[in-house]
Design a protein around this motif. Structure first.
Motif, PDB file in Angstrom:
ATOM      1  N   HIS B 202     -23.333  33.156  -6.056  1.00 47.06           N
ATOM      2  CA  HIS B 202     -22.331  33.844  -5.234  1.00 47.06           C
ATOM      3  C   HIS B 202     -21.152  32.924  -4.946  1.00 47.06           C
ATOM      4  N   PHE B 203     -20.013  33.538  -4.726  1.00 50.00           N
ATOM      5  CA  PHE B 203     -18.857  32.801  -4.241  1.00 50.00           C
ATOM      6  C   PHE B 203     -18.571  33.255  -2.811  1.00 50.00           C
ATOM      7  N   ILE B 204     -18.341  32.291  -1.957  1.00 50.52           N
ATOM      8  CA  ILE B 204     -18.052  32.594  -0.551  1.00 50.52           C
ATOM      9  C   ILE B 204     -16.647  32.077  -0.241  1.00 50.52           C
ATOM     10  N   THR B 230     -20.648  40.153   3.827  1.00 51.31           N
ATOM     11  CA  THR B 230     -21.015  39.643   5.140  1.00 51.31           C
ATOM     12  C   THR B 230     -19.843  38.822   5.633  1.00 51.31           C
ATOM     13  N   LEU B 231     -19.439  39.050   6.849  1.00 52.07           N
ATOM     14  CA  LEU B 231     -18.253  38.355   7.370  1.00 52.07           C
ATOM     15  C   LEU B 231     -18.554  37.753   8.721  1.00 52.07           C
ATOM     16  N   GLY B 245     -18.358  36.846   2.052  1.00 54.78           N
ATOM     17  CA  GLY B 245     -18.847  36.842   0.688  1.00 54.78           C
ATOM     18  C   GLY B 245     -19.984  37.823   0.553  1.00 54.78           C
ATOM     19  N   ASP B 246     -20.469  37.942  -0.674  1.00 53.60           N
ATOM     20  CA  ASP B 246     -21.564  38.903  -0.860  1.00 53.60           C
ATOM     21  C   ASP B 246     -22.931  38.215  -0.812  1.00 53.60           C
ATOM     22  N   ALA B 247     -22.947  36.942  -0.375  1.00 57.53           N
ATOM     23  CA  ALA B 247     -24.232  36.249  -0.190  1.00 57.53           C
ATOM     24  C   ALA B 247     -24.925  36.835   1.047  1.00 57.53           C
ATOM     25  N   ALA B 249     -26.748  37.233   4.745  1.00 56.64           N
ATOM     26  CA  ALA B 249     -26.239  36.866   6.069  1.00 56.64           C
ATOM     27  C   ALA B 249     -26.703  35.469   6.486  1.00 56.64           C
ATOM     28  N   ALA B 250     -27.924  35.100   6.073  1.00 55.46           N
ATOM     29  CA  ALA B 250     -28.454  33.788   6.462  1.00 55.46           C
ATOM     30  C   ALA B 250     -27.639  32.669   5.817  1.00 55.46           C
ATOM     31  N   ALA B 251     -27.252  32.875   4.568  1.00 54.10           N
ATOM     32  CA  ALA B 251     -26.447  31.859   3.871  1.00 54.10           C
ATOM     33  C   ALA B 251     -25.076  31.724   4.526  1.00 54.10           C
ATOM     34  N   ILE B 252     -24.491  32.869   4.877  1.00 55.82           N
ATOM     35  CA  ILE B 252     -23.170  32.838   5.522  1.00 55.82           C
ATOM     36  C   ILE B 252     -23.273  32.128   6.879  1.00 55.82           C
ATOM     37  N   ALA B 253     -24.374  32.420   7.594  1.00 52.06           N
ATOM     38  CA  ALA B 253     -24.572  31.790   8.908  1.00 52.06           C
ATOM     39  C   ALA B 253     -24.749  30.282   8.755  1.00 52.06           C
ATOM     40  N   SER B 254     -25.451  29.893   7.705  1.00 56.78           N
ATOM     41  CA  SER B 254     -25.709  28.473   7.476  1.00 56.78           C
ATOM     42  C   SER B 254     -24.409  27.727   7.149  1.00 56.78           C
ATOM     43  N   LEU B 255     -23.566  28.343   6.305  1.00 58.04           N
ATOM     44  CA  LEU B 255     -22.284  27.714   5.975  1.00 58.04           C
ATOM     45  C   LEU B 255     -21.368  27.682   7.205  1.00 58.04           C
TER      46      LEU B 255
END
Lengths: 182, 263
Positions: B202-204, B230-231, B245-247, B249-255
């Motif tokens: 994925h790209f974020i 997820t935003l 990004g389309d990753a 929610a946990a990945a977005i939260a981690s970043l």
């Protein structure tokens, strides 16, 4: 009023988030603030009256927009718009969607005012599909429900309307009323 | 018009997100190798954004909204004749009605406050959609980033002189994220940083702008996963961060956490 007491809450939950979009679309259709307000009021009235016939878990947004559009089409302005611009049957067929880059750049780089003027310049029936697609971000299937046409027709209408917008912005032609017919 | 015979005629369907998922993926991969299709898709995406901005033109009168709300609740609506705008009440006003008017004014103020909140929500939704557009447009472009580097010490200085602020990037060693690069992005004529991170396949996107009212984003922390993206957005030291990004929610939260603690 047909709606039962218990359904008011559900109607409010579903309908009020659409209020701004419905009004915006009504203004684009009617091109008049007073008429747009009347259209929205009439839409809410009809929708609430017929809410018991709405099938849960189907597309409520498409249902509301369809009521709004049908209400417009039976209004004096709507009837006039239909008479002024009769859709070309050839355009109703599915046509390949092409996209000329130089023209498209004119559209992409146009100012908001220029684009609004171009949209204003399109006959009503030539702006609704692109507004539903690009502004309301509806899927083709949803637009097909609103306009009561097949999905293929939606695709060709969107392509045609985008093309007209590009041409207008590129200054190639002025599209108004009858001259919109190719 | 694209000369690519394979995808010609399907670019609009791609941009409108109407292709079946496998074809969307295939087209996305194709974009990386076909400049014709990439430029056509980019132009079409930008024009969609332009039409969206131009088409969101009319705001409904507050009294109409209030009336429709009453109506939807099944309550008697305040008389609202769009054509007539009955103003008889003003003519019948006398001093002995002042308490009624005071109450009405208070109710109007409350209504105005409610409408202000509603208008802000609508504006926020538009801003969110515009950031999603920036993300999609950049990824569809042949050159999604202007500075290509996995090294934060290369990417951060690249923005010097290009944007009117500076920011910190996290150390991504021992994390599942990689820095892909960055580019200058514009939001309402305001320059900002657009950073692209990789996570698995994925790209974020991470957008950083000065936090101005023009951004019209939710006041503090906000998370949204109602769309296909997820935003998350938050403010930090006068800067507005938007990550999407389309990753998952946990990945977005981690970043998000990594960015919030970047030094």
């Amino acid at each position: 009023m047909k709606a039962q007491t218990g359904s008011y809450g559900e109607f409010e939950r579903l309908a009020m988030p659409l209020f701004d979009s419905l009004y915006n679309f009504a203004r684009w259709l009617a091109q008049d603030a007073t008429e747009a307000e009347d259209l929205v009021q009439e839409t809410f009235k009809k929708a609430l009256h017929g809410f018991s016939s709405f099938v849960p878990d189907t597309d409520f947004r498409a249902w509301m927009f369809r009521i709004l559009r049908n209400t417009f089409l039976t209004s004096r302005t709507g009837l006039r718009a239909k008479l002024t611009v009769e859709l070309d049957p050839a355009d109703e067929e599915t046509t390949p969607v092409t996209w000329e880059t130089p023209e498209s750049l004119a559209l992409a780089s146009a100012t908001r005012e220029a684009l609004q003027a171009a949209l204003d310049g399109l006959p009503v029936m030539y702006r609704e599909a692109v507004l539903l697609c690009d502004v309301e971000e509806m899927k083709y299937q949803e637009i097909a429900q609103v306009l009561s046409v097949p999905v293929g027709t939606v695709m060709s209408r969107i392509a045609r309307e985008r093309k007209l917008l590009r041409q207008m912005l590129a200054g190639e032609r002025s599209v108004r009323s009858g001259s919109a017919r190719k | 018009m694209t000369n690519c015979s394979t995808w010609q005629g399907r670019v609009a369907s791609y941009v409108d997100a109407e292709l079946p998922l496998p074809e969307m993926e295939a087209f996305r991969e194709h974009l990386a190798t076909c400049p014709d299709c990439a430029s056509t898709a980019l132009a079409l995406m930008e024009s969609k954004m332009a039409v969206r901005r131009a088409g969101n033109r009319y705001a409904a009168p507050p009294e109409l909204r209030a009336n429709m709300l009453h109506f939807a609740k099944g309550e008697p609506a305040v008389a609202h004749n769009a054509a007539g705008r009955d103003r008889e009440g003003y003519r019948n006003f006398t001093a002995r009605h002042w308490t009624g008017w005071a109450l009405a004014t208070a109710a109007l103020l409350l209504l105005a406050a409610g409408l202000f909140v509603a208008a802000n929500r609508r504006q926020s939704a538009k801003a969110v959609a515009e950031f999603a557009d920036l993300h999609v447009t950049a990824l569809a472009s042949a050159n999604p980033v202007e500075v290509v580097s996995t090294d934060r010490h290369t990417v951060k200085p690249w923005f010097q002189g290009r944007i009117p602020f500076t920011f910190d990037l996290p150390d991504l060693q021992a994390t599942p994220f990689t820095l892909v690069g960055g580019r200058v992005a514009y939001f309402h004529q305001e320059p900002g940083a657009h950073l692209v991170f990789g996570y698995q396949r994925h790209f974020i996107s991470v957008f950083i702008f000065r936090d101005t009212p023009q951004l019209a984003m939710p006041a503090s922390f906000f998370a949204d996963n109602t769309s296909s993206f997820t935003l998350r957005t938050w403010t930090q030291q006068g800067l507005r961060y938007v990550i999407l990004g389309d990753a998952n929610a946990a990945a977005i939260a981690s970043l998000t956490e990594l960015l919030q603690h970047a030094r």
